[in-house]
Design a protein around this motif. Structure first.
Motif, PDB file in Angstrom:
ATOM      1  N   GLN A   1      42.159  43.485  33.847  1.00  0.00           N
ATOM      2  CA  GLN A   1      43.041  42.700  33.439  1.00  0.00           C
ATOM      3  C   GLN A   1      44.453  43.294  34.082  1.00  0.00           C
ATOM      4  O   GLN A   1      45.125  42.286  34.437  1.00  0.00           O
TER       5      GLN A   1
ATOM      6  N   SER B   1      39.038  42.202  22.271  1.00  0.00           N
ATOM      7  CA  SER B   1      39.001  43.797  22.041  1.00  0.00           C
ATOM      8  C   SER B   1      39.005  44.033  20.381  1.00  0.00           C
ATOM      9  O   SER B   1      38.241  44.662  20.008  1.00  0.00           O
ATOM     10  N   TYR B   2      39.966  43.441  19.772  1.00  0.00           N
ATOM     11  CA  TYR B   2      39.963  43.805  18.352  1.00  0.00           C
ATOM     12  C   TYR B   2      38.757  43.033  17.718  1.00  0.00           C
ATOM     13  O   TYR B   2      38.111  43.859  16.868  1.00  0.00           O
TER      14      TYR B   2
ATOM     15  N   SER C   1      47.539  38.474  25.730  1.00  0.00           N
ATOM     16  CA  SER C   1      47.140  38.674  24.063  1.00  0.00           C
ATOM     17  C   SER C   1      45.730  38.289  23.835  1.00  0.00           C
ATOM     18  O   SER C   1      45.177  38.680  22.872  1.00  0.00           O
TER      19      SER C   1
ATOM     20  N   GLN D   1      40.090  45.894  30.068  1.00  0.00           N
ATOM     21  CA  GLN D   1      41.596  46.034  30.313  1.00  0.00           C
ATOM     22  C   GLN D   1      41.884  46.848  31.859  1.00  0.00           C
ATOM     23  O   GLN D   1      43.129  46.406  32.300  1.00  0.00           O
TER      24      GLN D   1
ATOM     25  N   ASN E   1      43.578  41.349  23.943  1.00  0.00           N
ATOM     26  CA  ASN E   1      43.577  42.059  22.732  1.00  0.00           C
ATOM     27  C   ASN E   1      42.873  41.470  21.546  1.00  0.00           C
ATOM     28  O   ASN E   1      42.086  42.158  21.065  1.00  0.00           O
ATOM     29  N   THR E   2      42.862  40.089  21.439  1.00  0.00           N
ATOM     30  CA  THR E   2      42.116  39.651  20.689  1.00  0.00           C
ATOM     31  C   THR E   2      40.477  39.902  20.706  1.00  0.00           C
ATOM     32  O   THR E   2      39.922  39.930  19.809  1.00  0.00           O
TER      33      THR E   2
ATOM     34  N   ARG F   1      43.168  50.682  25.642  1.00  0.00           N
ATOM     35  CA  ARG F   1      44.307  49.912  26.161  1.00  0.00           C
ATOM     36  C   ARG F   1      44.986  50.791  27.478  1.00  0.00           C
ATOM     37  O   ARG F   1      45.616  50.095  28.527  1.00  0.00           O
TER      38      ARG F   1
ATOM     39  N   PHE G   1      41.330  51.699  19.834  1.00  0.00           N
ATOM     40  CA  PHE G   1      42.031  50.550  20.743  1.00  0.00           C
ATOM     41  C   PHE G   1      42.717  51.397  21.779  1.00  0.00           C
ATOM     42  O   PHE G   1      43.034  50.895  22.854  1.00  0.00           O
TER      43      PHE G   1
END
Length: 419
Positions: free
Chosen positions: A14, A117-118, A111, A11, A114-115, A136, A132
């Motif tokens: 990113q 990470s999840y 996005s 993150q 996030n995918t 983030r 999370f």
């Protein structure tokens, strides 16, 4: 090495990539490359073009065919190549196509990050809601660190800022392949329409939601204006001896980074404001905060008016968060579960897609209308008038929104939805 640390590093990088150029590129293009305001606006509008098509398209690819972490890494490596090419560009045409390619591959990584990470947090049996957000937030820290880095090194006025972003993209692109595998779900339920948020167009049959999405697009046009022209504006004071050595000119990007710091703080205030005032009042607060954001730019300067610029940076957090995040929460609450994801995609397209495109081209036209050029070089530019026109735009949107958006806040109902 813990998965939390690994995702935190992802993150951080990113948003470090984005922060290395987003705030300072406008100043470089206008001040060093002598691009016109309309050209700068068009280049930043590529963000909106990419937001319209690429997140949905890459989401389909990750859902059906390619591991999300591999697609994520590949996109960053392509983006690094585009940034390197952009660093060599000295003409508007070359810079436009380089940044368009960069945006086409960068925007879907927001996005996908996030995918990935999840998926990793679920694999390691961790709590998404609890674990999370602290991960983030390091993305915002990365964005701010990049801004400070290009400012303190003096890279903000040259192509080196794009090399910083490119090197970071290469590191992240390669690093992504080491992250936990996120294989395609191959879900048959996700259609092309839902991926692009288009099956949520049924919401336009509801007057309340149609008005909300329309104003989301109009306000979305204001989101990137100060990112596009803020550094160029502050750099213009360098030609005035009184301000040439001031902090706001020499370290303009650091000054602008207060906006991102403010953003992290106002996120925490959103639940309180939504619970007590409701979405209409919160959106109005955002709209009038944009009026102050632009107005304070119009009257401020790096000397005795520095306090107005600093206040404008602080106001940005409220202007941005109270619209972007509160609007997303409103869409989440007001739509049925079967189209909720598509509704979020539609909100993103209206604000960061259509809104960003309109804002990029319209703001460029305004800047050029108050600029005088000779032999391809800028002679003069009336920044106060430019910022006050932007402020007037936000004011008109706010007044119209207050008059036409009918929504009665029920504090008890909002509290129940939150539970």
């Amino acid at each position: 090495m813990s998965i939390k640390f690994r995702l935190t590093a992802m993150q951080f990088l990113q948003f470090f990539i984005w922060g290395a150029w987003l705030i300072s590129l406008g100043g470089y293009m206008g001040g060093t490359l002598h691009f016109e305001g309309g050209q700068i606006g068009a280049i930043f509008a590529t963000m909106g073009i990419a937001s319209l098509i690429m997140p949905g398209l890459m989401g389909i690819i990750a859902d059906k065919w390619i591991n999300a972490e591999r697609l994520y890494g590949t996109l960053h490596l392509i983006g690094a190549g585009a940034l390197i090419y952009a660093s060599t560009a000295t003409t508007y045409s070359n810079m436009y196509w380089a940044m368009l390619l960069n945006m086409l591959v960068y925007m879907p990584t927001l996005s996908l990050a996030n995918t990935v990470s999840y998926n990793a947090l679920e694999q390691y049996k961790l709590d998404l809601i609890k674990d999370f957000p602290p991960i983030r937030v390091w993305g915002t820290v990365g964005f701010i660190c990049a801004m400070w880095a290009v400012d303190l090194t003096g890279f903000k006025t040259g192509p080196a800022q794009l090399y910083v972003a490119a090197i970071s993209a290469i590191v992240l692109g390669l690093y992504a392949f080491s992250l936990p595998a996120c294989p395609p779900a191959r879900s048959e339920g996700k259609t092309m329409l839902s991926a692009f948020g288009l099956d949520a167009l049924v919401l336009f049959k509801q007057k309340k939601m149609a008005i909300f999405f329309l104003f989301s697009m109009l306000l979305g046009a204001a989101l990137q204006i100060t990112n596009t022209y803020g550094d160029l504006f502050l750099g213009s004071f360098a030609s005035i001896p009184e301000y040439a050595e001031s902090f706001g000119v020499k370290h303009s990007v650091i000054l602008l980074s207060i906006s991102q710091m403010s953003e992290t703080l106002f996120i925490l205030a959103i639940p309180f404001f939504l619970r007590h005032f409701g979405i209409k009042q919160v959106m109005l607060i955002s709209m009038f905060a944009w009026v102050f954001r632009f107005g304070l730019f119009g009257f401020g300067d790096p000397g005795s008016g520095l306090w107005m610029l600093i206040l404008s940076m602080i106001v940005y957090g409220m202007a941005f968060d109270f619209f972007n995040i509160s609007g997303s929460l409103f869409v989440e609450q007001e739509t049925s579960s079967n189209i909720r994801a598509s509704a979020q995609g539609l909100f993103f397209m209206m604000t960061n897609g259509l809104g960003a495109i309109i804002g990029g081209y319209a703001s460029g036209a305004v800047v050029d209308a108050f600029s005088v050029y000779a032999d391809g070089r800028l002679v003069s530019r009336e920044w106060p008038q430019i910022w006050l026109i932007f402020a007037a735009y936000a004011l008109v949107i706010g007044i119209l929104f207050a008059l036409v958006f009918k929504y009665k806040h029920q504090p008890e109902e909002a509290a129940n939805k939150k539970q």
